[in-house]
Each structure stands twice: as structure tokens, then as C-alpha cells.
Motif scaffolding. Structure first.
Motif, short mmCIF file in Angstrom:
data_model
loop_
_atom_site.label_atom_id
_atom_site.label_comp_id
_atom_site.label_asym_id
_atom_site.label_seq_id
_atom_site.Cartn_x
_atom_site.Cartn_y
_atom_site.Cartn_z
N ILE A 137 -14.18 -0.59 -1.03
CA ILE A 137 -14.06 0.01 -2.37
C ILE A 137 -14.91 -0.75 -3.38
O ILE A 137 -15.62 -0.15 -4.20
CB ILE A 137 -12.59 0.02 -2.83
N GLU A 142 -8.78 5.20 -4.80
CA GLU A 142 -9.34 4.75 -6.07
C GLU A 142 -9.42 5.90 -7.08
O GLU A 142 -9.03 5.75 -8.25
CB GLU A 142 -10.73 4.16 -5.82
N ASP A 173 -8.71 -2.00 2.46
CA ASP A 173 -10.06 -1.45 2.36
C ASP A 173 -10.73 -1.84 1.04
O ASP A 173 -11.65 -1.18 0.58
CB ASP A 173 -10.00 0.09 2.46
N ARG A 174 -10.22 -2.92 0.42
CA ARG A 174 -10.70 -3.29 -0.90
C ARG A 174 -12.18 -3.68 -0.89
O ARG A 174 -12.92 -3.39 -1.83
CB ARG A 174 -9.86 -4.44 -1.44
N GLY A 219 -9.93 4.48 1.11
CA GLY A 219 -9.98 3.59 -0.04
C GLY A 219 -10.60 4.25 -1.26
O GLY A 219 -10.10 4.12 -2.38
N GLU A 220 -11.71 4.97 -1.05
CA GLU A 220 -12.37 5.65 -2.17
C GLU A 220 -11.46 6.73 -2.75
O GLU A 220 -11.39 6.92 -3.97
CB GLU A 220 -13.67 6.28 -1.69
N ASN A 245 0.80 -1.22 0.00
CA ASN A 245 0.00 0.00 0.00
C ASN A 245 0.83 1.26 0.00
O ASN A 245 0.52 2.23 -0.69
CB ASN A 245 -0.93 0.00 1.22
N ASP A 249 -5.51 -4.74 -2.23
CA ASP A 249 -5.34 -3.44 -1.57
C ASP A 249 -6.19 -3.31 -0.32
O ASP A 249 -7.28 -3.89 -0.22
CB ASP A 249 -5.73 -2.32 -2.55
#
Length: 532
Positions: free
Chosen positions: A104, A84, A100-101, A80-81, A3, A98
Motif C-alpha cells: 500500500i 485503503e 499488506d502495508r 490492501g489498495e 485487520n 496493517d
């Protein structure tokens, strides 16, 4: 790829000044860039961006960080967002493993469902004669139907649900996207037999829909419910299309409805936006304040419109926005007025829009004394002293009362206002560049000196817990971290200190004697311990 490596790669591809310039007007100021903070109300710019350090800091509210912090705070997104969004901007793919996938992926499904729904609505509009006839009747040109992505939700209880199910979406996702609701007979379409207006975030992402009924259904307008990607109180219709024009014209038009905004844009007033069927909020104004400090509020000229304008004044005045009120002729809204009389006549209305004081006296009738008190109460809540002074003179002129009397009454109200604010917010103390902060600032500006500082420093001698924590993080990785990477796992207080010292280190990096200052700071810290 881990990360931290992903974050560093994203940061290396995106420049913080270029990114933040899409949200805030920045001007070069020495080695840094400055603008009005989008996170709190201010008249004088204290929001500072360091291009060399790729960090921002506001010396007014203390907000600070990097591009990830900024987007997360501005758009109200999770880490996470945010990652992205920035990954897409930088062209760097996020691996499946990744952090917090799961979160997401859920939001990705919601956004995909909404995108497919938007295409579905647009496709349906082509074959819906009643909906197309309604738009023609309202004078919406095809170009602006396309620009705003207008569509149509057909009558029936489960048309969209069936379409989304056929695309592989689970009912839970359809419901979480705000596209369906649960009734006594199960899931049903949220939007039925309605003109559909897509709603976008200020960054342009589709976050919700608004629907206008084509029959006698009540209510006439509905919006998507709040979802993981949509907050009504923070979203303004049309802002993603209006941002550049607001900056260009240096003011924003705030209307009341979707069609008002669309017709305004169609007639050349591309700086128009609207809240989503609700009153303005401080979050709305924060987003606008980063683009302009001048607002024209447009209301119908009937009693309901006047009362709505009256209710909005305290918020916009406290928000340090120069505000004018445009009351339209009876039975007119921006949509109908522009189609009847054209852009030139509308421009004349904008030019004649009333100040807040002029508006209050214009609707006062015979209640002059109460109107004076209302105006003074409004002004007493303002922090912009220059604008307040102008408004006081205007109150005196409109009320035909001696200005000294007006100002004495105002001083009384202001004292009460200040007392109330002091009780509610004792305020923040500014940090001093004492030896601990100076030492940390030297390390942030000259990371190659980290090892030298750590060899001279006893962690137990550092008084400030946050500074001690940051030095501890540097020591834990043998000093192989710069200011930007320190932000990745920093707490709010740590982030504020890092960003503040990076954009304003307390010395001139070109002239400071680094080694001497390091020795002096460490000597003072040790002497303080001995003195104690």
C-alpha cells in the motif's frame, strides 16, 4: 486494532447499495436490488445486491461478495489498495501495522508522485504561452482546461525528475509511476514539451497521463506506460466525468481522442469517452455496460476510420450493446466539427448514426454477397436473440434477398458458432438446494441457529468440500461469525456460495420453519450416510 476489526468497521460505515450504485444502475426488486452485471455481458439483469446482508451475487457468472470484493474486482486492485480506498470513503484511518502495508505504501508513493506531477504540469501551463495558444486555437475554454486538469510538460530532459526529487521522491518511485524512463544516459522525463491530459480511473483516481507533442516529435500522442495503478486496456478517458450523463442520456459516445472528448463535453455532450490510443476491449465495454447498453461509435469518415469502425463491430455486438456508427464528414473529427457547425448539427449526426448492418452495406460497394456473409457472421456471434432477429430482417432488406434464405444461412452459421462456444466453454451447472446447501443457507440467514446446527452435524458427513469448509470455519470460531465476516477469508468458490445463498436463500425467511428444516436436513444427511 486488528485487520478483521478494521474491515468490519469499514463495512459498518458504508452501505453496499449506495456504493455499488456508483458503478451499476440498480433497481429495487423485492427485498433486493438488481442490475446488469459489470463483470460479464448480459441482457437480462442477474446481478443482485442484498442490502440486509450487505452482499452481492451474480446468478449469471457466479461473482459474489461484499463491498471489498466488488471494488477489488471492478477496479482491479489488491486487497490492501481496496481497503485503503474504502477506509478513506468511510473516514476510518488505517494503522501503520496493517496487512499488506508495504504494498500500500509503495502505491501511495506512486499516487502522491503523480498528484504532485499533475500540479506541476498545471502550474507550468500558466506560464507556457505556446501551450496556452495551442489550447485556445483548439477552442478549449478555461473552464474545461480546469475540469480536465490539463497541463504542460516543459521542454528538457529532467525538469519533472528534478522537481520530484526536491519533494523527496526516489528515482525508483518516479520510474514506477511512469513519469520517467531509463536511457543510455540515465533517467529522463517521459513527457517533454507536451500538452498533458490527466487520465483517471472510473472512480476518479488519477492513474496516468497522456501527452500531445507541441512540435514535430513522434509519436504525436503518448501515454504513461502501464504501472501498478494503471491498465490501459481497462481505462477510458473521461469516464469519471461522464458517468452521470451516460446514465441520464442512456447512451455513450465513444470518440477516438482526448480533445474530441473534451470538446464534446464543452458543447454539452458530457456522455463522451475515449479509449487511450488503442482499440476498444471487452474490459472497456464491461465498464460501460454497467451504465448503459447503447453505444454510438464516432469515427472519421476516411478509409482508416471506416476500417477502424469495421474492426470494432464484432466486439461491441458480442457485448450485447445496441451499437450505431457515426461517420463524420471527410477531414472532420468531433472536435473540428463541433467548433465549425455547433451542437445542433452534431446532434443531427448522432440521430442519423447508422446501425451495424446499415454501416456494413454502406461501405460494401459491389461486394454484396461477401457483405451478407460478414453481417451474418457478426450476428451469429451475438447472444441477444431479439436484436439478432431485427438485424436479420435488416440484412434481408438491404441485400434484397428473400428473408427465408437469409435465415437458413444464418442458422448454419449459428450452429457453427454454438459448436465453437460449447467446445471452448462447457458451461457452469447451477447449484441445487440439496440438504447441505439448505442447511448452510439456514445458518447464513439465521446465524443464531449456528450452534444448534453444529451440535447436530458430523463434519465428515458433508459431501461438498466447499460447504464442509464453511461449516468448519463456523465451528472453529464457535459459530460467532455471520455471512459478511465469513467472506473475509473465503476462497473464490466459498465466496460465490455465500453470496448466492445470501441473496437467494431458496426459501422465504419470513415463513420458513427454521427448526424443523434444520432437523430434516440433518436427518437426511445422516440417512444418506447409513444408506451408503
Amino acid at each position: 486494532m486488528n485487520n478483521s476489526r478494521i474491515v468490519e468497521d469499514i463495512k459498518s460505515k458504508l452501505d453496499i447499495v449506495d456504493l455499488i450504485s456508483g458503478y451499476v444502475q440498480l433497481k429495487k426488486s423485492g427485498q433486493n436490488w438488481k442490475g446488469l452485471c459489470p463483470f460479464h455481458s448480459e441482457k437480462t439483469p442477474s446481478f443482485t445486491v442484498s442490502q440486509s446482508k450487505q452482499i452481492f451475487h451474480c446468478f449469471g457468472c457466479g461473482s459474489g461478495g461484499d463491498i471489498i470484493t466488488f471494488i477489488s474486482k471492478y477496479e482491479n486492485l489488491s486487497f490492501g489498495e481496496t481497503l485503503e480506498i474504502l477506509a478513506k470513503k468511510s473516514g476510518i484511518p488505517l494503522p501503520k501495522t496493517d496487512i499488506d502495508r508495504k504494498f500500500i505504501e509503495k502505491n501511495e508513493k506512486i499516487r502522491r508522485a503523480m498528484a504532485i506531477a499533475a500540479d506541476y504540469f498545471r502550474t507550468n501551463l500558466r506560464g507556457a504561452e505556446l501551450a496556452s495558444a495551442y489550447l485556445r486555437k483548439r477552442g478549449i475554454e478555461e473552464e474545461f482546461v480546469d475540469r480536465f486538469g490539463i497541463g504542460y510538460a516543459p521542454a528538457g530532459w529532467s525538469n519533472l525528475i528534478a522537481h520530484l526529487r526536491s519533494q523527496g521522491f526516489a528515482d525508483s518511485v518516479i520510474k514506477e509511476a511512469g513519469l520517467a524512463a531509463v536511457g543510455t544516459k540515465g533517467l529522463y522525463d517521459m513527457f517533454r514539451h507536451r500538452i498533458i491530459f490527466p487520465i483517471n480511473s472510473s472512480g476518479g483516481s488519477l492513474v496516468a497521463f497522456g501527452g500531445r507533442a507541441l512540435d514535430d516529435s513522434s509519436p504525436k500522442y503518448i501515454n504513461s506506460p502501464e504501472t501498478p495503478v494503471f491498465k490501459k486496456s481497462e481505462t477510458l478517458f473521461g469516464l469519471h466525468l461522464a458517468k452521470d450523463e451516460i446514465r441520464h442520456r442512456k447512451f455513450v459516445l465513444i470518440a477516438e481522442g482526448y480533445l474530441d472528448v473534451i470538446v464534446c463535453h464543452q458543447y454539452g455532450f458530457g456522455n463522451a469517452v475515449a479509449p487511450l490510443g488503442t482499440a476498444l476491449t471487452s474490459s472497456h465495454l464491461q465498464k460501460l455496460r454497467s451504465l448503459t447498453n447503447r453505444v454510438v461509435l464516432i469515427f472519421d469518415g476516411d478509409s482508416a476510420g471506416k476500417e477502424a469502425a469495421r474492426r470494432s463491430l464484432p466486439l461491441v455486438c458480442q457485448g450485447k450493446l445496441f451499437t450505431r456508427i457515426l461517420l463524420l464528414p471527410d477531414s472532420e473529427d468531433p472536435d473540428s466539427f463541433l467548433r465549425k457547425y455547433g451542437a445542433d448539427a452534431f446532434n443531427q449526426l448522432i440521430d442519423r448514426a447508422k446501425t451495424a448492418v446499415d454501416f456494413l452495406f454502406g461501405i460494401a460497394g459491389e461486394e454484396k454477397t461477401e457483405t451478407v456473409r460478414e453481417a451474418l457472421t457478426l450476428i451469429a456471434g451475438m447472444d441477444d436473440l431479439l436484436l439478432a432477429d431485427e438485424m436479420l430482417a435488416e440484412v434481408s432488406e438491404k441485400a434484397k434477398i428473400n428473408e427465408s434464405v437469409i435465415r437458413e444461412e444464418f442458422r448454419k452459421m449459428k450452429r457453427k458458432s454454438k459448436a465453437g462456444k460449447a467446445a471452448a466453454d462447457p458451461g457452469r451447472k447451477s447449484e441445487k438446494y440439496n440438504e447441505e446447501y439448505l442447511l448452510l443457507s439456514l445458518v447464513l440467514s439465521f446465524p443464531e441457529k449456528t450452534g444448534q446446527v453444529l451440535s447436530l452435524l458430523d463434519m465428515g458427513d458433508i459431501r461438498d468440500e466447499t460447504v464442509r469448509s464453511l461449516f468448519g470455519k463456523l465451528a472453529a470460531c464457535d459459530g460467532h461469525r455471520d455471512s459478511s465476516s465469513l467472506l473475509d477469508d473465503a476462497g473464490e468458490r466459498e465466496r460465490a456460495i455465500i453470496s448466492q445463498l445470501c441473496v437467494n436463500p431458496g426459501f422465504d425467511p419470513e415463513e420458513v420453519e427454521v427448526d424443523r428444516n434444520i432437523r430434516d436436513c440433518c436427518r437426511r444427511i445422516k440417512k444418506r450416510k447409513l444408506d451408503e
